[in-house]
Design an enzyme around this catalytic site. Structure first.
Site, mmCIF file in Angstrom:
data_model
loop_
_atom_site.group_PDB
_atom_site.id
_atom_site.type_symbol
_atom_site.label_atom_id
_atom_site.label_comp_id
_atom_site.label_asym_id
_atom_site.label_seq_id
_atom_site.Cartn_x
_atom_site.Cartn_y
_atom_site.Cartn_z
ATOM 1 N N ARG A 176 13.851 1.467 0.094
ATOM 2 C CA ARG A 176 13.173 2.350 -0.057
ATOM 3 C C ARG A 176 13.291 3.443 1.444
ATOM 4 N NH1 ARG A 176 8.242 -1.669 0.489
ATOM 5 N NH2 ARG A 176 9.627 -3.167 1.660
ATOM 6 N N CYS A 226 8.074 1.355 5.424
ATOM 7 C CA CYS A 226 6.818 1.371 6.163
ATOM 8 C C CYS A 226 6.576 2.240 7.000
ATOM 9 C CB CYS A 226 6.867 0.254 7.152
ATOM 10 S SG CYS A 226 6.204 -1.738 6.385
ATOM 11 N N LYS A 235 6.147 6.338 5.508
ATOM 12 C CA LYS A 235 4.566 6.455 4.532
ATOM 13 C C LYS A 235 3.275 6.665 5.023
ATOM 14 C CE LYS A 235 3.095 1.777 2.953
ATOM 15 N NZ LYS A 235 2.556 1.102 3.570
ATOM 16 N N ALA A 293 19.435 7.843 18.087
ATOM 17 C CA ALA A 293 19.508 9.176 17.448
ATOM 18 C C ALA A 293 20.963 8.803 15.810
ATOM 19 C CB ALA A 293 20.253 10.382 17.883
ATOM 20 N N THR A 340 0.987 -0.795 0.088
ATOM 21 C CA THR A 340 -0.040 -0.507 -0.032
ATOM 22 C C THR A 340 1.439 1.068 0.054
ATOM 23 O OG1 THR A 340 -0.365 -0.144 1.931
ATOM 24 C CG2 THR A 340 -1.810 -1.244 0.807
HETATM 25 C C1 UDX Z 1 8.498 -2.019 11.104
HETATM 26 C C2 UDX Z 1 8.089 -1.795 12.234
HETATM 27 O O1 UDX Z 1 9.355 -1.618 13.088
HETATM 28 C C3 UDX Z 1 7.580 -3.222 12.383
HETATM 29 O O2 UDX Z 1 7.150 -3.386 13.456
HETATM 30 C C4 UDX Z 1 6.607 -3.015 11.328
HETATM 31 O O3 UDX Z 1 5.503 -4.034 11.140
HETATM 32 C C5 UDX Z 1 6.643 -2.340 9.706
HETATM 33 O O4 UDX Z 1 7.837 -0.910 9.876
HETATM 34 P P1 UDX Z 1 11.050 -1.598 9.716
HETATM 35 O O5 UDX Z 1 10.420 -1.053 8.598
HETATM 36 O O6 UDX Z 1 11.211 -3.261 9.602
HETATM 37 O O7 UDX Z 1 9.605 -1.692 10.706
HETATM 38 O O8 UDX Z 1 12.142 -0.959 10.602
HETATM 39 P P2 UDX Z 1 12.490 -1.043 11.876
HETATM 40 O O9 UDX Z 1 13.159 -1.566 12.452
HETATM 41 O O10 UDX Z 1 11.052 0.012 12.619
HETATM 42 O O11 UDX Z 1 13.222 0.718 11.368
HETATM 43 C C6 UDX Z 1 13.170 1.697 10.742
HETATM 44 C C7 UDX Z 1 13.373 2.825 10.260
HETATM 45 O O12 UDX Z 1 13.890 3.109 11.379
HETATM 46 C C8 UDX Z 1 15.277 2.076 9.975
HETATM 47 O O13 UDX Z 1 15.574 3.473 8.953
HETATM 48 C C9 UDX Z 1 15.851 3.061 11.527
HETATM 49 O O14 UDX Z 1 16.902 3.218 11.534
HETATM 50 C C10 UDX Z 1 15.509 3.654 12.107
HETATM 51 N N1 UDX Z 1 15.702 3.521 13.746
HETATM 52 C C11 UDX Z 1 15.167 2.651 14.230
HETATM 53 C C12 UDX Z 1 16.771 4.735 14.098
HETATM 54 O O15 UDX Z 1 16.674 5.979 13.630
HETATM 55 N N2 UDX Z 1 16.637 4.461 16.048
HETATM 56 C C13 UDX Z 1 16.263 3.980 16.320
HETATM 57 O O16 UDX Z 1 16.227 4.019 17.931
HETATM 58 C C14 UDX Z 1 15.172 2.750 15.937
#
Ligand code: UDX
Length: 433
Positions: A331, A261, A264, A253, A85
């Protein structure tokens, strides 16, 4: 049970293989013939730890097949919808083209009495609309959001924190019994299971991602303040994180969040809330988005400043392209964005990522991709770390200093030990520290 999974991207392909690993008979459907050919041959179309093993095992056991043809779903009791989506081109809202196409594809072939279980992240109100479309065909509908994290997708699918079933008012008991049968081995481990209405289940997913995004932007906002006051945001996060009400997770940070995810989903939530006349309720998510986008620009700015505002022709090693480690997903990746922007400003950018170079090259063929980490470092006048891969965390400051032309490092994920790098002669700049 006989299951179908519509959509074989990160979510659907992993779900299909994971359900086969639990003993179900599963067919995965996708319109992309190349993807179906790869999956059928046991080749993962993306990098995800543990996926190849369960894919191959499922194919070998005969429990798992893939097809582009919807007639293959005819005997299935449950049809999971895990299509994308994405953000609409004309605004922040979610593009439901693929969800609608999946329902259109299923309706003529799903048997009466079967259950469609939506897993895709959708704007609140979507499930009720789709239930009205499928009900006249004797097909039931539930919304069963997925919370998997890339890099942990297999584990999160077979051993989730919780299961959420958004079920119909009319057939709710039957919907719950069907999903319980699918997830019986997960439920045996006393995994929490919440039964809700459609709207709640849809909102649970966007609320969870909004909360996570807010947590990251909160600490990045603190990083901005730390940068002008000389405070250390990592110590700040450690200190507030000891409060169990706050918790230390998702308080790192850095260059900010990306991926398929969080960015968007918060934009789609804002768009949907505005449609509902409640834009002000989630207006803060616009700020969360803005803080997040400022962080990538901040990384670019500090690199450019290190060349007195003239990055033209200077060699910069950008370490990382994936939006997070253990993934080849680019992405909305802050890392890729930083590389592209520095290149756009005339820097001689050389990028390296352990997994994401092929996916990045398809979208940005103009970037230079190094063969190896050493090749990226060779002759660099600045090293910028933008994805927290283990290999980058493990870099030795003394050995690395011998490879570069100028020992200047920008730690965009705060993964290095500043004292060790400074002691080895580096000019170290972290994020908010
Ligand atoms: C996320 C949600 O965690 C998950 O539950 C949902 O189903 C889909 O979206 P994901 O996209 O795999 O999962 O990534 P995630 O581990 O959440 O990290 C997202 C982004 O946040 C990454 O770019 C990561 O580098 C960043 N991040 C994460 C930070 O900058 N700081 C943090 O402390 C944690």
């Amino acid at each position: 049970m006989q299951l179908s999974v519509i959509g074989c991207g990160y979510l659907g392909a992993v779900h299909a293989a994971a359900m086969a690993s639990l003993g179900h008979q599963v067919v995965g459907i996708d319109v992309d013939e190349a993807k179906i050919a790869m999956l059928s041959a046991g080749q993962p179309p993306f990098h995800e730890p543990g996926f190849e093993e369960i894919l191959k095992a499922g194919l070998a056991s005969g429990n798992l097949t893939f097809s582009t043809d919807y007639t293959a779903v005819e005997s299935a009791d449950v049809h999971f919808v895990g299509v994308g989506t994405p953000q609409r081109r004309d605004g922040g809202g979610a593009d439901l083209t693929y969800v609608d196409a999946a329902i259109d594809g299923l309706v003529p072939h799903a048997k009466a009495g079967s259950l469609i279980a939506g897993k895709s992240t959708v704007p609140v109100g979507t499930a009720a609309r789709l239930a009205d479309i499928v009900a006249p065909h004797g097909i039931r509908l539930a919304w069963n959001p997925e919370f998997l994290r890339e890099g942990f997708a297999v584990k999160d699918t077979v051993d989730p924190d919780r299961l959420v079933y958004g079920v119909s008012r009319e057939t709710g008991d039957e919907d719950v019994a069907t999903l319980d049968a699918v997830y019986s081995s997960i439920l045996e481990r006393e995994t929490p299971r919440l039964v809700t209405d459609y709207a709640t289940a849809e909102l649970v997913k966007v609320a969870a991602n909004s909360f996570l995004a807010t947590k990251i932007s909160f600490i990045n906002a603190m990083a901005e303040i730390a940068e002008v006051t000389g405070a250390d945001v990592t110590q700040l996060a450690d200190a507030i994180g000891h409060d169990v009400r706050i918790g230390r997770k998702f308080l790192n940070a850095g260059a900010g969040f990306g991926g398929g995810c969080l960015p968007k989903d918060i934009r789609a939530f804002v768009a949907r809330a505005e449609e509902l006349g409640k834009g002000e309720s989630v207006g803060f998510l616009k700020e969360v988005d803005e803080i997040n986008l400022r962080r990538r620009q901040h990384v670019v700015d500090i690199v450019v400043n290190s060349f007195d505002g003239q990055p033209f022709g200077h060699r910069v090693a950008v370490l990382g392209l994936a939006f997070k480690p253990d993934s080849d997903d680019i992405r909305d990746s802050p890392a890729l964005d930083v590389a592209v922007r520095l290149k756009g400003l005339g820097a001689e950018v050389v990028s390296y990522d352990p997994q994401a170079m092929e996916t990045a090259r398809r979208v940005h063929p103009q970037l230079d991709y190094a063969e190896s980490l050493d090749a990226a470092l060779a002759g660099a006048e600045a090293v910028v770390i933008v994805t927290e891969w283990k290999q980058f965390r493990a870099l030795d400051p003394i050995e690395t200093a011998e490879k570069v032309a100028r020992p200047v490092v920008f730690d965009g994920r705060n993964i290095l030990d500043p004292a060790a790098w400074r002691d080895a002669g580096w000019t170290y700049t972290g994020m908010g520290r």
